[in-house]
Write a protein that holds these residues in place. Structure first.
Motif, PDB file in Angstrom:
ATOM      1  N   ASP A 203       0.831  -1.207   0.000  1.00  0.00           N
ATOM      2  CA  ASP A 203       0.000   0.000   0.000  1.00  0.00           C
ATOM      3  C   ASP A 203       0.865   1.257   0.000  1.00  0.00           C
ATOM      4  O   ASP A 203       0.580   2.227  -0.710  1.00  0.00           O
ATOM      5  CB  ASP A 203      -0.927   0.006   1.216  1.00  0.00           C
ATOM      6  CG  ASP A 203      -1.988  -1.090   1.141  1.00  0.00           C
ATOM      7  OD1 ASP A 203      -2.223  -1.594   0.028  1.00  0.00           O
ATOM      8  OD2 ASP A 203      -2.568  -1.431   2.191  1.00  0.00           O
TER       9      ASP A 203
ATOM     10  N   ARG B 101       2.454   1.681  -3.410  1.00  0.00           N
ATOM     11  CA  ARG B 101       1.443   2.139  -4.370  1.00  0.00           C
ATOM     12  C   ARG B 101       1.245   3.643  -4.263  1.00  0.00           C
ATOM     13  O   ARG B 101       1.195   4.361  -5.279  1.00  0.00           O
ATOM     14  CB  ARG B 101       0.136   1.401  -4.111  1.00  0.00           C
ATOM     15  CG  ARG B 101      -1.091   1.996  -4.792  1.00  0.00           C
ATOM     16  CD  ARG B 101      -2.364   1.292  -4.336  1.00  0.00           C
ATOM     17  NE  ARG B 101      -3.551   2.043  -4.718  1.00  0.00           N
ATOM     18  CZ  ARG B 101      -4.102   3.015  -4.005  1.00  0.00           C
ATOM     19  NH1 ARG B 101      -3.543   3.384  -2.857  1.00  0.00           N
ATOM     20  NH2 ARG B 101      -5.185   3.633  -4.413  1.00  0.00           N
ATOM     21  N   ASP B 102       1.123   4.149  -3.033  1.00  0.00           N
ATOM     22  CA  ASP B 102       0.948   5.587  -2.842  1.00  0.00           C
ATOM     23  C   ASP B 102       2.166   6.352  -3.359  1.00  0.00           C
ATOM     24  O   ASP B 102       2.033   7.414  -3.992  1.00  0.00           O
ATOM     25  CB  ASP B 102       0.737   5.896  -1.359  1.00  0.00           C
ATOM     26  CG  ASP B 102      -0.620   5.404  -0.858  1.00  0.00           C
ATOM     27  OD1 ASP B 102      -1.447   4.981  -1.691  1.00  0.00           O
ATOM     28  OD2 ASP B 102      -0.838   5.444   0.368  1.00  0.00           O
TER      29      ASP B 102
ATOM     30  N   HIS C 133       2.135   6.698  -7.136  1.00  0.00           N
ATOM     31  CA  HIS C 133       1.193   7.725  -7.583  1.00  0.00           C
ATOM     32  C   HIS C 133       1.774   9.126  -7.403  1.00  0.00           C
ATOM     33  O   HIS C 133       1.627   9.994  -8.276  1.00  0.00           O
ATOM     34  CB  HIS C 133      -0.124   7.596  -6.819  1.00  0.00           C
ATOM     35  CG  HIS C 133      -1.069   6.599  -7.416  1.00  0.00           C
ATOM     36  ND1 HIS C 133      -2.125   6.950  -8.216  1.00  0.00           N
ATOM     37  CD2 HIS C 133      -1.099   5.241  -7.324  1.00  0.00           C
ATOM     38  CE1 HIS C 133      -2.779   5.870  -8.595  1.00  0.00           C
ATOM     39  NE2 HIS C 133      -2.187   4.819  -8.065  1.00  0.00           N
ATOM     40  N   HIS C 134       2.427   9.353  -6.269  1.00  0.00           N
ATOM     41  CA  HIS C 134       3.007  10.680  -6.017  1.00  0.00           C
ATOM     42  C   HIS C 134       4.126  10.983  -7.015  1.00  0.00           C
ATOM     43  O   HIS C 134       4.241  12.113  -7.509  1.00  0.00           O
ATOM     44  CB  HIS C 134       3.524  10.778  -4.587  1.00  0.00           C
ATOM     45  CG  HIS C 134       2.430  10.909  -3.561  1.00  0.00           C
ATOM     46  ND1 HIS C 134       1.572  11.988  -3.520  1.00  0.00           N
ATOM     47  CD2 HIS C 134       2.060  10.095  -2.535  1.00  0.00           C
ATOM     48  CE1 HIS C 134       0.719  11.837  -2.516  1.00  0.00           C
ATOM     49  NE2 HIS C 134       0.994  10.704  -1.901  1.00  0.00           N
TER      50      HIS C 134
ATOM     51  N   PRO D  71      -2.718   9.476  -4.933  1.00  0.00           N
ATOM     52  CA  PRO D  71      -3.552   8.269  -4.896  1.00  0.00           C
ATOM     53  C   PRO D  71      -4.928   8.548  -4.338  1.00  0.00           C
ATOM     54  O   PRO D  71      -5.109   9.365  -3.432  1.00  0.00           O
ATOM     55  CB  PRO D  71      -2.771   7.327  -3.971  1.00  0.00           C
ATOM     56  CG  PRO D  71      -1.975   8.248  -3.098  1.00  0.00           C
ATOM     57  CD  PRO D  71      -1.605   9.412  -3.969  1.00  0.00           C
TER      58      PRO D  71
END
Length: 283
Positions: A78, A81-82, A85-86, A92
């Motif tokens: 998790d 994943r964040d 995105h950043h 996210p």
């Protein structure tokens, strides 16, 4: 969008995954320590050329769909994943569904509680981790399909062997109400989770009680501090119930302990020896 950092991050994640991790054959002529670029592209459903340009820092900003595909293909946590995105300049959104990944420290904690029965539940009320005493007190969760480990499904749809609803626990009716309220709150946090949608539809179709509770739209509920299990081998076991929230995973650790010196403590001690075996007489 930080193209250089994004490129370096993708390379580092790709190189740590083996083909076996994602169900691909390793082959004998492999030069890279992890997946090849074309393999990541295949798993992400994008072209090899586009993925190569991402790793070279030359590609335009990837869409959210591509980022989601990369997160799945590269088995990102998790937090990773964040971070992805950043780096891509696309903050996210909420996770698509509740996490089922239990931290190793929590798994270790369960095993360090030899005199307590302990489980971890997801936001969908699925038992996703447990220790040996919990399996002996409630059920050998490793021996049942994943769908049958969901406590909401279990309390409303059974099975109820010998009339024992939800492992013969004393507050099964109260748990039915509380779990419905928790599931209603979970649905607001994960409105697009297909597993949650399917679960609610199944429960509404199979249980008039659930449908009535669901339609009340209540979301608040109290955790019982004490409950009893009617166990088929050791009889009544009364325990204290403590719940610890794991907020970053939207999970809960539920710990059952008996009063020191009580018959229930002796019963738990016996269960720790018996384990999940069923001592039925043979003919």
């Amino acid at each position: 969008m930080d193209r250089n950092e994004l490129a370096a991050f993708l390379r580092s994640r790709r190189e740590r995954i083996t083909p076996a991790d994602v169900g691909l054959p390793a082959g004998t002529r492999r030069r890279t320590p992890g997946l090849r670029r074309d393999e990541v592209a295949q798993l992400t459903f994008i072209s090899t050329e586009y993925y190569t340009r991402l790793e070279q820092g030359r590609a335009p900003r990837p869409s959210r769909e591509v980022l989601a595909g990369l997160a799945r293909a590269l088995r990102l946590s998790d937090a990773e994943r964040d971070h992805l995105h950043h780096l891509a300049g696309a903050p996210p959104g909420p996770p698509p569904g509740p996490s089922r990944e239990v931290r190793q420290s929590i798994l270790d904690l369960l095993q360090r509680l030899p005199q307590a029965a302990a489980i971890v539940t997801s936001a969908l009320l699925e038992v996703i981790a447990w220790n040996d005493l919990a399996a002996a007190l409630m059920e050998d969760f490793s021996a049942v399909p994943r769908r049958d480990r969901n406590l909401v499904r279990r309390v409303f749809l059974g099975p109820h062997p010998g009339g024992r609803r939800l492992f013969g626990v004393s507050d099964a009716d109260e748990f039915a109400s509380t779990s419905t309220r928790r599931l209603r709150a979970t649905a607001a946090r994960y409105p697009d989770d297909p597993e949650l949608t399917e679960l609610v539809a199944e429960l509404r179709a199979g249980s008039e009680e659930f449908a009535r509770l669901w339609d009340s739209h209540d979301v608040a509920g109290q955790h019982p501090m004490r409950k009893s299990f009617q166990h088929p081998l050791v009889g009544l076991v009364t325990v204290n119930c403590d719940v610890l929230d794991i907020t970053d995973r939207d999970q809960q650790v539920v710990i059952y302990t008996a009063d020191p010196g009580s018959p229930s403590e002796e019963a738990l001690r016996l269960l720790s020896v018996i384990g999940t075996q069923r001592m039925t007489p043979t003919r």
